[in-house]
Design an enzyme around this catalytic site. Structure first.
Site, PDB file in Angstrom:
ATOM      1  N   HIS A 412       0.830  -1.208   0.000  1.00 54.60           N
ATOM      2  CA  HIS A 412       0.000   0.000   0.000  1.00 54.60           C
ATOM      3  C   HIS A 412       0.866   1.261   0.000  1.00 54.60           C
ATOM      4  O   HIS A 412       0.709   2.148  -0.864  1.00 54.60           O
ATOM      5  CB  HIS A 412      -0.902  -0.038   1.236  1.00 54.60           C
ATOM      6  CG  HIS A 412      -1.800   1.149   1.385  1.00 54.60           C
ATOM      7  ND1 HIS A 412      -3.146   1.098   1.112  1.00 54.60           N
ATOM      8  CD2 HIS A 412      -1.554   2.431   1.791  1.00 54.60           C
ATOM      9  CE1 HIS A 412      -3.692   2.281   1.340  1.00 54.60           C
ATOM     10  NE2 HIS A 412      -2.747   3.105   1.760  1.00 54.60           N
ATOM     11  N   GLU A 413       1.779   1.352   0.955  1.00 54.52           N
ATOM     12  CA  GLU A 413       2.600   2.554   1.076  1.00 54.52           C
ATOM     13  C   GLU A 413       3.581   2.704  -0.079  1.00 54.52           C
ATOM     14  O   GLU A 413       3.905   3.817  -0.495  1.00 54.52           O
ATOM     15  CB  GLU A 413       3.336   2.561   2.418  1.00 54.52           C
ATOM     16  CG  GLU A 413       2.425   2.594   3.635  1.00 54.52           C
ATOM     17  CD  GLU A 413       1.484   3.793   3.666  1.00 54.52           C
ATOM     18  OE1 GLU A 413       1.794   4.824   3.033  1.00 54.52           O
ATOM     19  OE2 GLU A 413       0.428   3.690   4.317  1.00 54.52           O
ATOM     20  N   HIS A 416       1.887   4.610  -2.765  1.00 50.88           N
ATOM     21  CA  HIS A 416       2.005   6.058  -2.570  1.00 50.88           C
ATOM     22  C   HIS A 416       3.400   6.544  -2.982  1.00 50.88           C
ATOM     23  O   HIS A 416       3.536   7.572  -3.654  1.00 50.88           O
ATOM     24  CB  HIS A 416       1.795   6.413  -1.091  1.00 50.88           C
ATOM     25  CG  HIS A 416       0.391   6.286  -0.624  1.00 50.88           C
ATOM     26  ND1 HIS A 416      -0.674   6.892  -1.257  1.00 50.88           N
ATOM     27  CD2 HIS A 416      -0.144   5.625   0.438  1.00 50.88           C
ATOM     28  CE1 HIS A 416      -1.787   6.621  -0.609  1.00 50.88           C
ATOM     29  NE2 HIS A 416      -1.500   5.853   0.425  1.00 50.88           N
ATOM     30  N   HIS A 419       3.771   6.614  -6.726  1.00 49.12           N
ATOM     31  CA  HIS A 419       2.940   7.693  -7.272  1.00 49.12           C
ATOM     32  C   HIS A 419       3.675   9.026  -7.130  1.00 49.12           C
ATOM     33  O   HIS A 419       3.768   9.813  -8.086  1.00 49.12           O
ATOM     34  CB  HIS A 419       1.606   7.724  -6.523  1.00 49.12           C
ATOM     35  CG  HIS A 419       0.581   8.629  -7.135  1.00 49.12           C
ATOM     36  ND1 HIS A 419      -0.711   8.734  -6.636  1.00 49.12           N
ATOM     37  CD2 HIS A 419       0.627   9.491  -8.179  1.00 49.12           C
ATOM     38  CE1 HIS A 419      -1.392   9.595  -7.362  1.00 49.12           C
ATOM     39  NE2 HIS A 419      -0.606  10.080  -8.302  1.00 49.12           N
TER      40      HIS A 419
END
Length: 630
Positions: A412-413, A416, A419
């Site tokens: 998940h992180e 980020h 991105h």
């Protein structure tokens, strides 16, 4: 948008893009942790002397900006020069703030760092007041003139989107005197949220209970999470639940007054800036149609059957005569595999191959170059987040504990982090920052990649059940629960805006009515069932924030389907659109960015796709559980 306001939004995003987890202590001292598992702060500054130099330079830049007051409308050169100085200042601001903030994050007991952090925050607060003149002065430049300047002056090219969008929001920009007054009151508007934090942390007194094994424990939120996740005795889980919620229940009137204060402050600010509602004030900045919010809330509220089906399945498998909310975290099997960190990194790295080798190689750099702070140490804050430093790289916090949940947190992180990396590499500073509205797309996309990869590579029935449960809980927690919260926020804000009374009983009834729509009679009701509103930080610290978790989840589900299904050509084109989204930063309105990538959140079918996905996963879980029984 004023660059200082943009910076404070950035700080908010960095703080909120996180996953709270209960981590195990791995090292007694931070010095014992190998360097490859810790942040490399020298990528930002080589030493404190370099930090101090930039800190002082920011004040000089501020003086230069002030010299342009009253001159921005004279010619495009003045405007371009002021924006250039402001941009240089903000690049320093990212580094100055995060150099202190990151070090404080891993050593929150260090009062010297806390003092430096406060020093930086005070400086930026002063700048917010000092630059209140910029927006009112810029808006006085005729739109036709601004278009001519942008077209003729190359130095304004990077700022085109913000400069021209300014006129869309023109009616909400106040006079210089009013903007300054609003800046003064902005410091007061956060008081109610601070009171909530103090009441819920510093001043709260948690209760002690005795469990069935004779052990006495004080039920803090962390201990509660451990008990309801790991303790197989339902009576113990009930004791922990009642002990925790009784603390909030006894303070229900205080929490109601605090929440009323939060909303009244929001409503005052919205009216001062001539918005019809608090929701309009939250949405219009990013040009989000209100129909998107209402489509999400209404569609989900009417389609909660998959959630209820999952709860019924859990009740059956766990063999419970009565099923309560505190039974929702117990594992359906005795699967408790430990995933060493380095192995988890390998698995996550392998899982992102569908996004291309270039993406995968960039992820390898991220996990091997001092970008991640992996393990818990005394004084380190809990949870996980990813926050960027423009011109350097993102920094990613973990408290890795070897659980399957944390393998997904890692994926998940890293979503980020990638991105942010792609946006920073492909956008100038003026448009590098992506909005909260798209912030959770990449992270949840990567979680889905990980789920499929791990499902394809395991024949262990218990691990398959754990993976499916992980995914289902992710959808319920990220999509359904956040939409339920968004529904609650909308109803209560509307009541305040209409001058209706708000107190603990009313808030509890609103929560209960919504909960009944979501869960019906599949869970048992208790004295405390309708009081979760007392302890959800987002309500008090960042109103109208949580709906974006749900819209991002719906967006990533649609994009994932496009990238992984269809013909080779269709998948290639979908991947190109998705990669473009990750590279686009904030160069357009988020709804337009998503539409270019292939997502239209105004359509109910986009929301229904996630609901159908949950329904299918619950059916798949039922099949796997049946196999295990046989």
């Amino acid at each position: 948008m004023n660059q200082f306001k943009r910076f404070f939004v950035f700080v908010l995003v960095a703080a909120c893009t996180c996953v709270q987890s209960v981590a195990q202590v791995n090292y007694e001292k931070r010095e014992d942790i190998p360097a490859k598992y810790k942040w490399n702060f020298s990528d930002i500054y080589a030493n404190w002397e370099a930090w101090e130099a930039d800190f002082k330079a920011i004040s000089k830049d501020m003086e230069k900006i002030q010299s342009f007051k009253g001159k921005l409308g004279e010619n495009s050169e003045n405007l371009a020069e002021m924006l250039k100085i402001q941009e240089d200042l903000m690049k320093k601001a990212y580094k100055v703030y995060q150099f202190v903030s990151f070090q404080s994050t891993v050593d929150m007991r260090n009062m010297e760092l806390q003092a430096k952090l406060q020093q930086v925050q005070i400086l930026f607060s002063q700048f917010g007041v000092a630059t209140a003149w910029i927006s009112p002065e810029m808006i006085q430049i005729p739109e036709s003139t601004m278009k001519e300047w942008v077209a003729s002056n190359p130095a304004l090219k990077d700022h085109k989107f913000d400069l021209l969008d300014m006129y869309r929001l023109q009616k909400h920009v106040l006079t210089e005197e009013m903007e300054q007054l609003m800046s003064f009151y902005s410091q007061v508007s956060g008081t109610a949220g601070k009171v909530f934090t103090a009441l819920s942390t510093a001043d709260i007194e948690f209760q002690e209970v005795e469990l069935s094994d004779g052990k006495k424990v004080k039920v803090t939120p962390g201990v509660y999470s451990q008990i309801v996740t790991n303790n197989l005795n339902q009576e113990d889980r009930k004791k922990a639940y009642e002990a925790l919620y009784d603390v909030y229940y006894k303070n229900k009137n205080a929490y109601a007054a605090i929440y009323q204060g939060v909303i009244e402050s929001e409503w005052s600010n919205a009216r001062a800036r001539k918005y019809e509602s608090c929701l309009d004030a939250k949405l219009e900045g990013n040009n989000i149609p209100k129909d998107v919010y209402l489509n999400l809330v209404n569609t989900v509220r009417e389609n909660t059957a998959p959630v209820q089906k999952y709860v019924k399945l859990r009740k059956k498998v766990l063999g419970l005569e009565k099923y309560y909310g505190f039974d929702g975290s117990i594992s359906l099997t005795d699967f408790n595999k430990n995933y060493p960190y380095d192995e988890a990194v390998d698995v996550v790295t392998e899982s992102v191959l569908p996004l291309g080798k270039d993406y995968q190689e960039k992820l390898k750099v991220a996990t091997s170059s001092g970008w991640l702070d992996v393990y818990e140490n005394p004084g380190k804050r809990s949870g996980a987040f990813s926050a960027g430093v423009y011109g350097v790289h993102p920094y990613m916090l973990l408290n890795y504990n070897g659980t399957l949940d944390y393998v997904f947190t890692l994926a998940h992180e890293l979503g980020h982090t990638m991105h942010t990396t792609l946006s920073n590499e492909n956008q100038p500073f003026a448009t590098h920052g992506y909005t909260i509205f798209v912030a959770e797309v990449a992270s949840t996309f990567n979680e889905r990649l990980l789920l499929d990869h791990m499902m394809k590579n395991t024949d262990n029935p218990k691990e398959r059940i754990a993976l499916l449960t992980q995914s289902i809980e992710g959808i319920i927690g990220t999509f359904f629960a956040q939409t339920m919260f968004a529904d609650y926020e909308y109803q209560v804000h509307t009541m305040v805006e209409q001058g209706q009374p708000v107190n603990a009983d009313i808030l509890t009834k609103v929560w209960g009515d919504i909960a009944n729509k979501y869960y019906g009679d599949v869970t048992e009701k208790t004295k405390y069932s309708n009081y979760p509103w007392t302890r959800i930080p987002h309500f008090y610290n960042s109103p109208y924030y949580v709906y974006q978790y749900a819209t991002c989840f719906a967006s990533s589900a649609k994009l994932y389907k496009d990238v992984t299904e269809g013909t080779k050509k269709e998948k290639k084109e979908a991947l190109k659109r998705y990669t473009t989204l990750l590279q686009s930063g904030g160069n357009d309105f988020p709804m337009e960015q998503l539409k270019k990538a292939g997502v239209d959140l105004s359509k109910p079918e986009t929301i229904l796709a996630v609901i159908n996905q949950l329904d299918q996963l619950v059916d798949q879980l039922a099949v796997e559980l049946e196999k295990l029984e046989k």
